[in-house]
Design an enzyme around this catalytic site. Structure first.
Site, PDB file in Angstrom:
ATOM      1  N   ASP A  97     -16.287   2.245 -10.173  1.00 41.52           N
ATOM      2  CA  ASP A  97     -17.391   1.493 -10.761  1.00 41.52           C
ATOM      3  C   ASP A  97     -18.501   2.491 -11.091  1.00 41.52           C
ATOM      4  O   ASP A  97     -18.319   3.709 -10.966  1.00 41.52           O
ATOM      5  CB  ASP A  97     -17.861   0.364  -9.835  1.00 41.52           C
ATOM      6  CG  ASP A  97     -18.593   0.858  -8.591  1.00 41.52           C
ATOM      7  OD1 ASP A  97     -18.642   2.089  -8.335  1.00 41.52           O
ATOM      8  OD2 ASP A  97     -19.129   0.009  -7.856  1.00 41.52           O
ATOM      9  N   HIS A  98     -19.649   1.973 -11.489  1.00 43.37           N
ATOM     10  CA  HIS A  98     -20.780   2.827 -11.870  1.00 43.37           C
ATOM     11  C   HIS A  98     -21.299   3.671 -10.707  1.00 43.37           C
ATOM     12  O   HIS A  98     -21.675   4.821 -10.894  1.00 43.37           O
ATOM     13  CB  HIS A  98     -21.920   1.972 -12.435  1.00 43.37           C
ATOM     14  CG  HIS A  98     -22.429   0.967 -11.454  1.00 43.37           C
ATOM     15  ND1 HIS A  98     -21.731  -0.197 -11.155  1.00 43.37           N
ATOM     16  CD2 HIS A  98     -23.533   0.951 -10.685  1.00 43.37           C
ATOM     17  CE1 HIS A  98     -22.405  -0.881 -10.236  1.00 43.37           C
ATOM     18  NE2 HIS A  98     -23.496  -0.207  -9.938  1.00 43.37           N
ATOM     19  N   CYS A 129     -15.739   3.235  -5.328  1.00 41.23           N
ATOM     20  CA  CYS A 129     -16.929   2.453  -5.667  1.00 41.23           C
ATOM     21  C   CYS A 129     -18.009   2.917  -4.690  1.00 41.23           C
ATOM     22  O   CYS A 129     -17.782   3.853  -3.929  1.00 41.23           O
ATOM     23  CB  CYS A 129     -16.678   0.942  -5.641  1.00 41.23           C
ATOM     24  SG  CYS A 129     -16.406   0.190  -4.024  1.00 41.23           S
ATOM     25  N   GLY A 130     -19.156   2.297  -4.713  1.00 43.62           N
ATOM     26  CA  GLY A 130     -20.264   2.777  -3.884  1.00 43.62           C
ATOM     27  C   GLY A 130     -19.886   2.952  -2.426  1.00 43.62           C
ATOM     28  O   GLY A 130     -19.994   4.038  -1.857  1.00 43.62           O
ATOM     29  N   GLY A 180     -15.389  -2.621  -1.807  1.00 38.96           N
ATOM     30  CA  GLY A 180     -15.110  -3.636  -2.811  1.00 38.96           C
ATOM     31  C   GLY A 180     -13.858  -3.341  -3.619  1.00 38.96           C
ATOM     32  O   GLY A 180     -12.997  -4.209  -3.797  1.00 38.96           O
ATOM     33  N   HIS A 222       1.533   7.240   7.924  1.00 35.64           N
ATOM     34  CA  HIS A 222       1.927   6.009   8.608  1.00 35.64           C
ATOM     35  C   HIS A 222       2.023   4.793   7.699  1.00 35.64           C
ATOM     36  O   HIS A 222       2.788   3.873   7.995  1.00 35.64           O
ATOM     37  CB  HIS A 222       0.945   5.679   9.735  1.00 35.64           C
ATOM     38  CG  HIS A 222       1.015   6.636  10.877  1.00 35.64           C
ATOM     39  ND1 HIS A 222       0.255   6.476  12.012  1.00 35.64           N
ATOM     40  CD2 HIS A 222       1.750   7.763  11.071  1.00 35.64           C
ATOM     41  CE1 HIS A 222       0.511   7.465  12.843  1.00 35.64           C
ATOM     42  NE2 HIS A 222       1.406   8.265  12.304  1.00 35.64           N
ATOM     43  N   ASN A 223       1.223   4.751   6.626  1.00 38.81           N
ATOM     44  CA  ASN A 223       1.141   3.550   5.796  1.00 38.81           C
ATOM     45  C   ASN A 223       1.727   3.721   4.402  1.00 38.81           C
ATOM     46  O   ASN A 223       1.734   2.771   3.628  1.00 38.81           O
ATOM     47  CB  ASN A 223      -0.314   3.087   5.664  1.00 38.81           C
ATOM     48  CG  ASN A 223      -1.010   2.976   7.003  1.00 38.81           C
ATOM     49  OD1 ASN A 223      -2.003   3.656   7.236  1.00 38.81           O
ATOM     50  ND2 ASN A 223      -0.501   2.144   7.890  1.00 38.81           N
ATOM     51  N   ARG A 266     -20.854   6.747  -2.609  1.00 38.46           N
ATOM     52  CA  ARG A 266     -22.233   6.972  -2.175  1.00 38.46           C
ATOM     53  C   ARG A 266     -22.330   7.642  -0.801  1.00 38.46           C
ATOM     54  O   ARG A 266     -23.428   7.918  -0.337  1.00 38.46           O
ATOM     55  CB  ARG A 266     -22.995   5.655  -2.145  1.00 38.46           C
ATOM     56  CG  ARG A 266     -23.267   5.104  -3.528  1.00 38.46           C
ATOM     57  CD  ARG A 266     -24.124   3.864  -3.462  1.00 38.46           C
ATOM     58  NE  ARG A 266     -24.527   3.460  -4.799  1.00 38.46           N
ATOM     59  CZ  ARG A 266     -24.774   2.219  -5.161  1.00 38.46           C
ATOM     60  NH1 ARG A 266     -24.660   1.227  -4.280  1.00 38.46           N
ATOM     61  NH2 ARG A 266     -25.135   1.939  -6.396  1.00 38.46           N
ATOM     62  N   ARG A 313       9.718   4.330  12.314  1.00 40.22           N
ATOM     63  CA  ARG A 313       9.135   3.088  12.823  1.00 40.22           C
ATOM     64  C   ARG A 313       8.084   2.506  11.883  1.00 40.22           C
ATOM     65  O   ARG A 313       7.800   1.317  11.932  1.00 40.22           O
ATOM     66  CB  ARG A 313       8.548   3.310  14.216  1.00 40.22           C
ATOM     67  CG  ARG A 313       7.287   4.155  14.246  1.00 40.22           C
ATOM     68  CD  ARG A 313       6.842   4.437  15.691  1.00 40.22           C
ATOM     69  NE  ARG A 313       5.509   4.960  15.777  1.00 40.22           N
ATOM     70  CZ  ARG A 313       5.168   6.237  15.608  1.00 40.22           C
ATOM     71  NH1 ARG A 313       6.087   7.131  15.298  1.00 40.22           N
ATOM     72  NH2 ARG A 313       3.919   6.627  15.728  1.00 40.22           N
ATOM     73  N   ARG A 367       6.957  -1.621   9.415  1.00 36.06           N
ATOM     74  CA  ARG A 367       5.569  -2.087   9.416  1.00 36.06           C
ATOM     75  C   ARG A 367       5.050  -2.276   8.003  1.00 36.06           C
ATOM     76  O   ARG A 367       4.396  -3.271   7.717  1.00 36.06           O
ATOM     77  CB  ARG A 367       4.697  -1.101  10.191  1.00 36.06           C
ATOM     78  CG  ARG A 367       5.030  -1.066  11.667  1.00 36.06           C
ATOM     79  CD  ARG A 367       4.314   0.045  12.395  1.00 36.06           C
ATOM     80  NE  ARG A 367       4.751   0.084  13.788  1.00 36.06           N
ATOM     81  CZ  ARG A 367       4.492   1.064  14.607  1.00 36.06           C
ATOM     82  NH1 ARG A 367       3.792   2.119  14.209  1.00 36.06           N
ATOM     83  NH2 ARG A 367       4.932   1.031  15.846  1.00 36.06           N
TER      84      ARG A 367
END
Length: 147
Positions: A11-12, A68-69, A73, A101-102, A112, A135, A139
């Protein structure tokens, strides 16, 4: 990580950080597709988060980098998409874990709250870390909402 064309969005509030990310990717010889925004004029982070997520879902880009800032969001927006695993990172150790892990397919940074030195360290760690599997595989398979 098997990098294709990297998708980026902001974003801005995070536009200056996105400009740094573009420079970083160019230095590394990595192709990218910019899903916006293209100025510092006030805008809606969701517009660009959805565009990036859809680009990943269509196979146009992999992985994604979003900002984003606060990072929150656009991270929430991205994670509304069933195939997206976006992780908010403000330090390299978290970037390592969201990949290891993910199997995160989108790195999110708070525009920011981090400087370009920290962003570089986070990006380096994100791109250098492979998914551990084992493992963790079950998940991540359990993350999408099952209907």
């Amino acid at each position: 990580m098997d990098v294709k064309t990297v998708g980026i969005a902001s974003d801005h509030a995070a536009f200056p950080l996105k400009q740094f990310v573009k420079q970083y990717l160019e230095e590394k010889g990595m192709a990218y597709k910019d899903y916006g925004t293209y100025t510092e004029e006030s805008c809606n982070y969701a517009t660009y988060g959805h565009a990036l997520a859809e680009g990943i879902e269509r196979g146009e880009v992999y992985p994604g980098i979003a900002m984003c800032g606060s990072g929150e969001g656009i991270n929430m927006t991205l994670n509304k998409h069933q195939s997206i695993r976006a992780g908010l990172c403000w330090m390299p150790e978290i970037a390592h874990l969201i990949r290891q892990h993910n199997d995160a397919n989108v790195l999110v940074m708070p525009g920011r709250f981090i400087d370009t030195d920290m962003a570089r360290r986070i990006l380096d760690e994100f791109f250098a870390t492979e998914f551990e599997g084992g493992r963790h595989q079950q998940r991540i398979e359990d993350i999408p909402v099952k209907k």
